[in-house]
Design a protein around this motif. Sequence first.
Motif, PDB file in Angstrom:
ATOM      1  N   ALA A 166      40.310  43.370  31.431  1.00 14.67           N
ATOM      2  CA  ALA A 166      40.155  44.822  31.534  1.00 14.67           C
ATOM      3  C   ALA A 166      39.008  45.177  32.485  1.00 14.67           C
ATOM      4  CB  ALA A 166      39.915  45.425  30.153  1.00 14.67           C
ATOM      5  N   TYR A 167      37.944  44.395  32.454  1.00 15.20           N
ATOM      6  CA  TYR A 167      36.810  44.633  33.351  1.00 15.20           C
ATOM      7  C   TYR A 167      37.240  44.481  34.814  1.00 15.20           C
ATOM      8  CZ  TYR A 167      32.611  43.732  36.051  1.00 15.20           C
ATOM      9  OH  TYR A 167      31.655  43.756  37.027  1.00 15.20           O
ATOM     10  N   TYR A 168      37.954  43.387  35.115  1.00 14.06           N
ATOM     11  CA  TYR A 168      38.416  43.182  36.485  1.00 14.06           C
ATOM     12  C   TYR A 168      39.359  44.317  36.901  1.00 14.06           C
ATOM     13  CZ  TYR A 168      36.537  38.410  36.751  1.00 14.06           C
ATOM     14  OH  TYR A 168      35.713  37.316  36.784  1.00 14.06           O
ATOM     15  N   ALA A 169      40.251  44.735  36.005  1.00 17.32           N
ATOM     16  CA  ALA A 169      41.172  45.833  36.313  1.00 17.32           C
ATOM     17  C   ALA A 169      40.393  47.101  36.643  1.00 17.32           C
ATOM     18  CB  ALA A 169      42.123  46.070  35.143  1.00 17.32           C
ATOM     19  N   GLN A 170      39.390  47.403  35.832  1.00 17.70           N
ATOM     20  CA  GLN A 170      38.569  48.600  36.043  1.00 17.70           C
ATOM     21  C   GLN A 170      37.845  48.527  37.385  1.00 17.70           C
ATOM     22  OE1 GLN A 170      34.783  48.397  35.388  1.00 17.70           O
ATOM     23  NE2 GLN A 170      34.750  50.298  36.532  1.00 17.70           N
ATOM     24  N   GLU A 171      37.284  47.379  37.708  1.00 16.48           N
ATOM     25  CA  GLU A 171      36.571  47.210  38.978  1.00 16.48           C
ATOM     26  C   GLU A 171      37.503  47.391  40.170  1.00 16.48           C
ATOM     27  OE1 GLU A 171      33.305  46.590  39.993  1.00 16.48           O
ATOM     28  OE2 GLU A 171      32.793  47.162  37.938  1.00 16.48           O
ATOM     29  N   LEU A 172      38.706  46.826  40.089  1.00 20.48           N
ATOM     30  CA  LEU A 172      39.661  46.959  41.188  1.00 20.48           C
ATOM     31  C   LEU A 172      40.125  48.404  41.337  1.00 20.48           C
ATOM     32  CD1 LEU A 172      41.653  43.659  40.626  1.00 20.48           C
ATOM     33  CD2 LEU A 172      40.138  44.185  42.556  1.00 20.48           C
ATOM     34  N   LEU A 173      40.368  49.080  40.213  1.00 24.62           N
ATOM     35  CA  LEU A 173      40.772  50.485  40.272  1.00 24.62           C
ATOM     36  C   LEU A 173      39.653  51.361  40.827  1.00 24.62           C
ATOM     37  CD1 LEU A 173      42.734  50.815  36.939  1.00 24.62           C
ATOM     38  CD2 LEU A 173      43.655  51.174  39.239  1.00 24.62           C
ATOM     39  N   THR A 184      33.239  39.240  40.872  1.00 28.67           N
ATOM     40  CA  THR A 184      33.931  40.502  41.127  1.00 28.67           C
ATOM     41  C   THR A 184      34.047  40.778  42.616  1.00 28.67           C
ATOM     42  OG1 THR A 184      33.017  41.319  39.054  1.00 28.67           O
ATOM     43  CG2 THR A 184      33.992  42.943  40.517  1.00 28.67           C
ATOM     44  N   LYS A 185      32.965  40.541  43.364  1.00 26.57           N
ATOM     45  CA  LYS A 185      33.009  40.822  44.800  1.00 26.57           C
ATOM     46  C   LYS A 185      33.998  39.901  45.516  1.00 26.57           C
ATOM     47  CE  LYS A 185      28.961  38.092  46.146  1.00 26.57           C
ATOM     48  NZ  LYS A 185      27.651  38.183  46.796  1.00 26.57           N
ATOM     49  N   GLU A 186      34.130  38.658  45.048  1.00 27.45           N
ATOM     50  CA  GLU A 186      35.086  37.737  45.656  1.00 27.45           C
ATOM     51  C   GLU A 186      36.518  38.207  45.416  1.00 27.45           C
ATOM     52  OE1 GLU A 186      36.003  32.923  45.640  1.00 27.45           O
ATOM     53  OE2 GLU A 186      34.576  33.752  44.204  1.00 27.45           O
ATOM     54  N   LEU A 187      36.786  38.679  44.203  1.00 32.67           N
ATOM     55  CA  LEU A 187      38.110  39.195  43.866  1.00 32.67           C
ATOM     56  C   LEU A 187      38.435  40.419  44.730  1.00 32.67           C
ATOM     57  CD1 LEU A 187      40.480  38.753  41.915  1.00 32.67           C
ATOM     58  CD2 LEU A 187      39.356  40.335  40.342  1.00 32.67           C
ATOM     59  N   LYS A 188      37.471  41.321  44.870  1.00 35.36           N
ATOM     60  CA  LYS A 188      37.676  42.521  45.685  1.00 35.36           C
ATOM     61  C   LYS A 188      37.941  42.161  47.144  1.00 35.36           C
ATOM     62  CE  LYS A 188      34.867  45.620  42.872  1.00 35.36           C
ATOM     63  NZ  LYS A 188      33.663  46.491  42.880  1.00 35.36           N
ATOM     64  N   LYS A 189      37.218  41.189  47.669  1.00 35.76           N
ATOM     65  CA  LYS A 189      37.426  40.772  49.061  1.00 35.76           C
ATOM     66  C   LYS A 189      38.825  40.200  49.259  1.00 35.76           C
ATOM     67  CE  LYS A 189      32.667  39.730  50.404  1.00 35.76           C
ATOM     68  NZ  LYS A 189      31.744  38.657  50.798  1.00 35.76           N
ATOM     69  N   LYS A 190      39.280  39.383  48.316  1.00 37.72           N
ATOM     70  CA  LYS A 190      40.611  38.782  48.432  1.00 37.72           C
ATOM     71  C   LYS A 190      41.703  39.845  48.401  1.00 37.72           C
ATOM     72  CE  LYS A 190      39.477  34.227  46.592  1.00 37.72           C
ATOM     73  NZ  LYS A 190      40.282  33.147  47.118  1.00 37.72           N
ATOM     74  N   ARG A 201      41.279  43.096  49.203  1.00 36.64           N
ATOM     75  CA  ARG A 201      41.110  43.867  50.439  1.00 36.64           C
ATOM     76  C   ARG A 201      41.729  43.148  51.629  1.00 36.64           C
ATOM     77  NH1 ARG A 201      36.180  43.950  53.489  1.00 36.64           N
ATOM     78  NH2 ARG A 201      36.328  41.708  53.168  1.00 36.64           N
ATOM     79  N   ASP A 202      41.508  41.834  51.744  1.00 36.75           N
ATOM     80  CA  ASP A 202      42.005  41.067  52.880  1.00 36.75           C
ATOM     81  C   ASP A 202      43.526  41.122  52.990  1.00 36.75           C
ATOM     82  OD1 ASP A 202      39.393  40.474  53.489  1.00 36.75           O
ATOM     83  OD2 ASP A 202      39.489  38.400  52.759  1.00 36.75           O
ATOM     84  N   ILE A 203      44.204  41.381  51.873  1.00 32.58           N
ATOM     85  CA  ILE A 203      45.667  41.466  51.906  1.00 32.58           C
ATOM     86  C   ILE A 203      46.143  42.905  52.085  1.00 32.58           C
ATOM     87  CG2 ILE A 203      47.783  41.115  50.556  1.00 32.58           C
ATOM     88  CD1 ILE A 203      46.369  38.635  49.346  1.00 32.58           C
ATOM     89  N   ILE A 204      45.588  43.851  51.323  1.00 32.34           N
ATOM     90  CA  ILE A 204      46.140  45.210  51.378  1.00 32.34           C
ATOM     91  C   ILE A 204      45.558  46.076  52.486  1.00 32.34           C
ATOM     92  CG2 ILE A 204      46.745  45.189  48.929  1.00 32.34           C
ATOM     93  CD1 ILE A 204      44.440  47.175  48.460  1.00 32.34           C
ATOM     94  N   ASP A 205      44.322  45.808  52.908  1.00 33.54           N
ATOM     95  CA  ASP A 205      43.692  46.639  53.938  1.00 33.54           C
ATOM     96  C   ASP A 205      42.520  45.889  54.573  1.00 33.54           C
ATOM     97  OD1 ASP A 205      42.819  48.670  55.567  1.00 33.54           O
ATOM     98  OD2 ASP A 205      42.254  50.033  53.931  1.00 33.54           O
ATOM     99  N   PRO A 206      42.810  44.936  55.462  1.00 33.86           N
ATOM    100  CA  PRO A 206      41.757  44.087  56.027  1.00 33.86           C
ATOM    101  C   PRO A 206      40.649  44.853  56.763  1.00 33.86           C
ATOM    102  CG  PRO A 206      43.917  43.200  56.558  1.00 33.86           C
ATOM    103  CD  PRO A 206      44.134  44.540  55.921  1.00 33.86           C
TER     104      PRO A 206
END
Length: 184
Positions: A37-44, A94-100, A102-107
């Motif tokens: 849930a934390y990762y989901a919240q951070e990504l959202l 968390t920052k690594e997950l966000k970068k991965k 981002r690199d796919i949906i909007d580099p």
Amino acid sequence: MATEGSNSPLRFASVEASVPKITIQFCIQCKWNLRAAYYAQELLQTFSTSLGEVSLRPSTGGVFIVTLETFNQHSVLESHTIWDRKRDGGFPETKELKKKVRDIIDPQRDLGHVDGKKSATNPPAHPANAGHTRELKDVAAQVVDGPVKVSKLQDNRPESLGVQLVQAQNSSKSQDKAECEDCK
């Protein structure tokens, strides 16, 4: 669906794909629901409406997998495994997950501090609180490393930050707790 010879009219449903779609599959036996849930919240929070959907998928067996579904330039649905706890060794920062993601949906997207850039809107730390963070990190490290009992911070101040630490005890796991084999 109507069969031949029936009087019922045929019905069609339109299915809209919410893409990009992130799915976080997590082990309920390991109690990783809060982490998921934390990762989901951070990504959202970071990607907001750039994501079509973020879903949590309960599972068992020590699973923690983050997948991202996107359409490629030919409108074919592709699935990307962003993180697999077993493959990648543990959980992502968390920052690594966000970068991965981002690199796919909007580099081209700028992630600000996640990319190592300082934000001009962040005020400098208040000098009176400068030592608090360091002291709390030191105390937290002690709790993780072993039992500790703390009633006052290092300079004999009462715990004014709302932090109360009690003695951490290593206890054996409950017999009735259902754990997966991976987590024992």
